[in-house]
Design a protein around this motif. Structure first.
Motif, mmCIF file in Angstrom:
data_model
loop_
_atom_site.group_PDB
_atom_site.id
_atom_site.type_symbol
_atom_site.label_atom_id
_atom_site.label_comp_id
_atom_site.label_asym_id
_atom_site.label_seq_id
_atom_site.Cartn_x
_atom_site.Cartn_y
_atom_site.Cartn_z
ATOM 1 N N PRO A 1 0.794 -1.236 0.000
ATOM 2 C CA PRO A 1 0.000 0.000 0.000
ATOM 3 C C PRO A 1 0.823 1.281 0.000
ATOM 4 C CG PRO A 1 -1.039 -1.621 1.403
ATOM 5 C CD PRO A 1 0.259 -2.231 0.961
ATOM 6 N N ALA A 2 1.869 1.359 0.816
ATOM 7 C CA ALA A 2 2.663 2.593 0.874
ATOM 8 C C ALA A 2 3.354 2.863 -0.452
ATOM 9 C CB ALA A 2 3.693 2.499 2.003
ATOM 10 N N ALA A 3 3.864 1.812 -1.096
ATOM 11 C CA ALA A 3 4.545 1.988 -2.380
ATOM 12 C C ALA A 3 3.568 2.428 -3.460
ATOM 13 C CB ALA A 3 5.236 0.692 -2.779
ATOM 14 N N ALA A 4 2.372 1.828 -3.471
ATOM 15 C CA ALA A 4 1.370 2.190 -4.468
ATOM 16 C C ALA A 4 0.923 3.637 -4.286
ATOM 17 C CB ALA A 4 0.180 1.234 -4.381
ATOM 18 N N ARG A 5 0.681 4.043 -3.046
ATOM 19 C CA ARG A 5 0.249 5.431 -2.804
ATOM 20 C C ARG A 5 1.336 6.421 -3.207
ATOM 21 N NH1 ARG A 5 -1.805 3.093 2.037
ATOM 22 N NH2 ARG A 5 0.024 3.856 3.167
ATOM 23 N N ALA A 6 2.587 6.085 -2.902
ATOM 24 C CA ALA A 6 3.685 6.994 -3.240
ATOM 25 C C ALA A 6 3.801 7.167 -4.753
ATOM 26 C CB ALA A 6 4.994 6.467 -2.658
ATOM 27 N N LEU A 7 3.699 6.066 -5.495
ATOM 28 C CA LEU A 7 3.783 6.192 -6.948
ATOM 29 C C LEU A 7 2.582 6.964 -7.489
ATOM 30 C CD1 LEU A 7 5.333 5.520 -9.518
ATOM 31 C CD2 LEU A 7 3.962 3.436 -9.712
ATOM 32 N N ALA A 8 1.402 6.718 -6.938
ATOM 33 C CA ALA A 8 0.215 7.459 -7.377
ATOM 34 C C ALA A 8 0.412 8.960 -7.186
ATOM 35 C CB ALA A 8 -1.017 6.973 -6.614
ATOM 36 N N ASP A 9 0.988 9.352 -6.055
ATOM 37 C CA ASP A 9 1.258 10.773 -5.820
ATOM 38 C C ASP A 9 2.245 11.323 -6.845
ATOM 39 O OD1 ASP A 9 -0.444 10.787 -3.659
ATOM 40 O OD2 ASP A 9 1.148 10.529 -2.161
ATOM 41 N N GLY A 10 3.268 10.525 -7.157
ATOM 42 C CA GLY A 10 4.242 10.967 -8.145
ATOM 43 C C GLY A 10 3.629 11.144 -9.518
ATOM 44 N N ILE A 11 2.704 10.244 -9.891
ATOM 45 C CA ILE A 11 2.039 10.359 -11.191
ATOM 46 C C ILE A 11 1.155 11.599 -11.227
ATOM 47 C CG2 ILE A 11 0.362 9.251 -12.730
ATOM 48 C CD1 ILE A 11 1.471 6.538 -11.651
ATOM 49 N N ARG A 12 0.432 11.862 -10.136
ATOM 50 C CA ARG A 12 -0.415 13.064 -10.079
ATOM 51 C C ARG A 12 0.416 14.329 -10.238
ATOM 52 N NH1 ARG A 12 -2.617 10.269 -5.592
ATOM 53 N NH2 ARG A 12 -4.629 9.322 -6.119
ATOM 54 N N ASP A 13 1.569 14.349 -9.597
ATOM 55 C CA ASP A 13 2.409 15.541 -9.646
ATOM 56 C C ASP A 13 2.960 15.797 -11.039
ATOM 57 O OD1 ASP A 13 2.012 15.920 -6.955
ATOM 58 O OD2 ASP A 13 3.923 15.031 -6.337
ATOM 59 N N ARG A 14 3.211 14.721 -11.796
ATOM 60 C CA ARG A 14 3.907 14.886 -13.076
ATOM 61 C C ARG A 14 2.978 14.903 -14.280
ATOM 62 N NH1 ARG A 14 9.427 11.701 -14.463
ATOM 63 N NH2 ARG A 14 9.816 12.470 -12.340
ATOM 64 N N PHE A 15 1.839 14.211 -14.205
ATOM 65 C CA PHE A 15 0.998 14.068 -15.397
ATOM 66 C C PHE A 15 -0.412 14.567 -15.117
ATOM 67 C CE2 PHE A 15 4.106 10.561 -15.378
ATOM 68 C CZ PHE A 15 4.823 10.894 -16.521
ATOM 69 N N ASP A 16 -1.043 15.097 -16.137
ATOM 70 C CA ASP A 16 -2.408 15.619 -16.022
ATOM 71 C C ASP A 16 -3.388 14.494 -16.325
ATOM 72 O OD1 ASP A 16 -4.660 17.185 -15.871
ATOM 73 O OD2 ASP A 16 -4.435 17.989 -17.909
ATOM 74 N N CYS A 17 -3.607 13.636 -15.321
ATOM 75 C CA CYS A 17 -4.516 12.511 -15.532
ATOM 76 C C CYS A 17 -5.116 12.090 -14.193
ATOM 77 C CB CYS A 17 -3.787 11.332 -16.170
ATOM 78 S SG CYS A 17 -2.432 10.661 -15.191
ATOM 79 N N ALA A 18 -6.205 11.334 -14.272
ATOM 80 C CA ALA A 18 -6.805 10.771 -13.067
ATOM 81 C C ALA A 18 -5.978 9.565 -12.621
ATOM 82 C CB ALA A 18 -8.241 10.343 -13.359
ATOM 83 N N VAL A 19 -5.805 9.410 -11.296
ATOM 84 C CA VAL A 19 -4.973 8.335 -10.752
ATOM 85 C C VAL A 19 -5.742 7.641 -9.635
ATOM 86 C CG1 VAL A 19 -2.746 7.718 -9.755
ATOM 87 C CG2 VAL A 19 -2.924 9.715 -11.254
ATOM 88 N N SER A 20 -5.694 6.308 -9.615
ATOM 89 C CA SER A 20 -6.319 5.571 -8.522
ATOM 90 C C SER A 20 -5.392 4.468 -8.052
ATOM 91 C CB SER A 20 -7.660 4.957 -8.959
ATOM 92 O OG SER A 20 -7.447 3.729 -9.647
ATOM 93 N N VAL A 21 -5.590 4.042 -6.799
ATOM 94 C CA VAL A 21 -4.980 2.831 -6.256
ATOM 95 C C VAL A 21 -6.147 1.894 -5.987
ATOM 96 C CG1 VAL A 21 -3.593 1.823 -4.408
ATOM 97 C CG2 VAL A 21 -3.074 4.136 -5.234
ATOM 98 N N PRO A 22 -6.432 0.957 -6.900
ATOM 99 C CA PRO A 22 -7.681 0.178 -6.829
ATOM 100 C C PRO A 22 -7.741 -0.743 -5.621
ATOM 101 C CG PRO A 22 -6.662 0.023 -8.999
ATOM 102 C CD PRO A 22 -5.652 0.618 -8.089
ATOM 103 N N ARG A 23 -8.973 -1.025 -5.219
ATOM 104 C CA ARG A 23 -9.234 -2.038 -4.206
ATOM 105 C C ARG A 23 -9.449 -3.389 -4.881
ATOM 106 N NH1 ARG A 23 -12.386 2.219 -3.412
ATOM 107 N NH2 ARG A 23 -14.224 1.133 -4.237
ATOM 108 N N TYR A 24 -9.288 -4.451 -4.094
ATOM 109 C CA TYR A 24 -9.546 -5.794 -4.596
ATOM 110 C C TYR A 24 -10.975 -5.907 -5.105
ATOM 111 C CZ TYR A 24 -10.391 -10.846 -4.483
ATOM 112 O OH TYR A 24 -10.733 -12.142 -4.807
ATOM 113 N N CYS A 25 -11.147 -6.364 -6.318
ATOM 114 C CA CYS A 25 -12.418 -6.547 -7.016
ATOM 115 C C CYS A 25 -13.105 -5.236 -7.397
ATOM 116 C CB CYS A 25 -13.378 -7.444 -6.238
ATOM 117 S SG CYS A 25 -12.978 -9.207 -6.439
ATOM 118 N N GLU A 26 -12.404 -4.126 -7.300
ATOM 119 C CA GLU A 26 -12.978 -2.868 -7.781
ATOM 120 C C GLU A 26 -13.126 -2.932 -9.293
ATOM 121 O OE1 GLU A 26 -12.289 1.980 -7.602
ATOM 122 O OE2 GLU A 26 -10.974 0.641 -6.466
#
Length: 478
Positions: free
Chosen positions: A448-473
């Motif tokens: 979880p911590a690694a996924a959230r950190a990368l998601a934050d990095g993607i938000r900061d660099r790219f103009d796109c929607a970002v999610s960290v999905p849940r199981y079966c989402e």
């Protein structure tokens, strides 16, 4: 709308007129954890699963291997594999056992390695069930394997090597699958799925730009949606020491005190990289020329696949030549040869699967060699939470194996230079190499911590929607 269904972006007027339901993506694995990759795409008359991996690590995730899958296997038209590691292909025999009867599309390298890995996994499943029955340490009576060798053989028969072809899936043929070299292990690919107007690029496991054995990955193609791994999403790798000084020091210390060095290494790719480093150390005189045992039938089979001229286009030729010069290399094929290595009589290096010490021959080596302070365990890559490798990395004093606790007196050394997973900066660079930025990115295959950190990095660099999905989402893709 179901609360788990979120359009990645509002439909444009041109798309609003389309008929039929929008394609959808469901995260059946690698959501909230770093293993068990499974993703289901539905739309345009097709139901496609991308990757079909086993859960490893923590018990709560491993338990999902035994539960009925969230999708009826018989309803899946096809599977596309990004690569042959067990957490990406190891559930295939269970899927076949549950009724899946379609093709499994993969590159030639992935198909060759997956055949070895699936048979080995099935043998381990059967052996562990039989060992539990004999030892009486299972909670189940009788203990049964998740799947059998016969199930694995059926899954292997479904493998369809694709070459450079674009594969069509589903009754209408409107869904296409393209494999793009990912540079992680032999045959590894990112998988582009185009389903009508929707396009999804699955990174798979991405390799590093300077893989010591394989040629570099390809640039990613354009896609509206990206599903990206985040194994190392919260860190950057240290600079690789070409002299492997930490490894050399540990080996020299161990040999001086008369001990053996045990290297839990993934049978595919990690074994080749470790052997390459040892070959360099022996050739430079940095370590004594002691016997170097590869004790894993699967690793030995994988080594032959890497050497196969059919895959020469993916492998650096100079790497194979350096491996051939490793004079002390020995191969332990039989169980008897393997058992003799627990009391070798002279210092040696034992490279054995699995890389996180979750199963395989390395477990019995650890059981015999961990109690002796003269020995050393070298951990050569990522160790998932809940694995024996992670426990050793975190300094446990006892380790449980086959129902027994074993004292840990051996030296344990973690080597940070052998990972072939892209780190956070390299993952962001990969997304940045796309011809156009994606509209949405889903971050998977990480703690979880690694996924959230990368998601934050993607938000900061790219103009796109970002999610960290849940199981079966489930998310919509129009």
């Amino acid at each position: 709308m179901d609360r788990h269904e979120r359009p990645a972006r509002p439909a444009t007027p041109a798309r609003a007129a389309r008929s039929g339901p929008a394609p959808a993506l469901t995260f059946l694995g690698a959501a909230g954890t770093v293993t068990g990759s499974k993703f289901l795409l539905e739309g345009e008359g097709a139901r496609l699963m991308v990757d079909c991996g086993l859960y490893q690590g923590e018990r709560r995730w491993r338990a999902l291997n035994w539960e009925a899958p969230p999708v009826d296997p018989a309803s899946v038209d096809a599977v596309a594999l990004s690569h042959a590691h067990l957490d990406h292909c190891g559930y295939l025999p269970a899927l076949v056992r549950g009724g899946f009867a379609g093709p499994v599309h993969a590159t030639a390298g992935t198909a060759a390695l997956a055949a070895v890995i699936l048979r080995d996994s099935a043998h381990l499943q059967e052996d562990e069930a039989e060992g539990a029955r004999r030892g009486g340490w299972s909670k189940h009576d009788p203990p049964l394997p998740l799947y059998t060798v016969a199930d694995a053989d059926e899954a292997i028969a479904a493998l369809r090597p694709v070459g450079d072809a674009v594969v069509r899936v589903g009754s209408a043929g409107a869904t296409t699958v393209t494999f793009v070299p990912a540079g992680h292990i032999l045959g590894s690919s990112s998988v582009l799925v185009e389903m009508g107007e929707a396009s999804v690029l699955f990174s798979g496991d991405l390799g590093r730009p300077d893989h010591p054995v394989l040629r570099p990955r390809a640039r990613p193609p354009a896609a509206r949606t990206v599903v990206v791994e985040s194994t190392y999403g919260d860190r950057t790798h240290p600079e690789v020491d070409p002299e492997h000084r930490v490894m050399a020091d540990a080996i020299r210390r161990t040999i001086r005190r008369g001990g053996s060095v045990v290297v839990p290494a993934f049978a595919v790719d990690r074994t080749e990289i470790v052997l390459l480093a040892i070959a360099d150390l022996v050739e430079s005189g940095s370590i004594p020329d002691v016997p170097i045992w590869v004790d894993s039938p699967m690793a030995l089979a994988a080594l032959e696949i890497y050497r196969d001229p059919a895959h020469a286009g993916e492998v650096r030729p100079e790497a194979l030549e350096r491996l051939r010069r490793l004079s002390g290399l020995r191969e332990a094929h039989s169980a008897e040869e393997s058992m003799r290595l627990n009391t070798p009589g002279t210092p040696c290096i034992i490279v054995s699967a699995s890389g996180m010490a979750t199963g395989g021959r390395v477990v019995h080596h650890l059981r015999h060699l961990l109690p002796q302070a003269r020995n050393t365990v070298l951990l050569t890559g990522y160790q998932a939470i809940g694995t024996r490798g992670r426990d050793l990395q975190e300094g446990v004093r006892e380790l449980k194996m086959s129902g027994h606790y074993v004292p840990v007196r051996a030296e344990v050394v973690t080597l940070d230079e052998f990972s072939v997973h892209a780190d956070a900066d390299e993952l962001l660079t990969w997304i940045g190499e796309m011809p156009q930025p994606p509209e949405s990115v889903h971050v998977v295959h990480g703690e979880p911590a690694a996924a959230r950190a990368l998601a934050d990095g993607i938000r900061d660099r790219f103009d796109c929607a970002v999610s960290v999905p849940r199981y079966c989402e489930r998310v919509l893709l129009d």
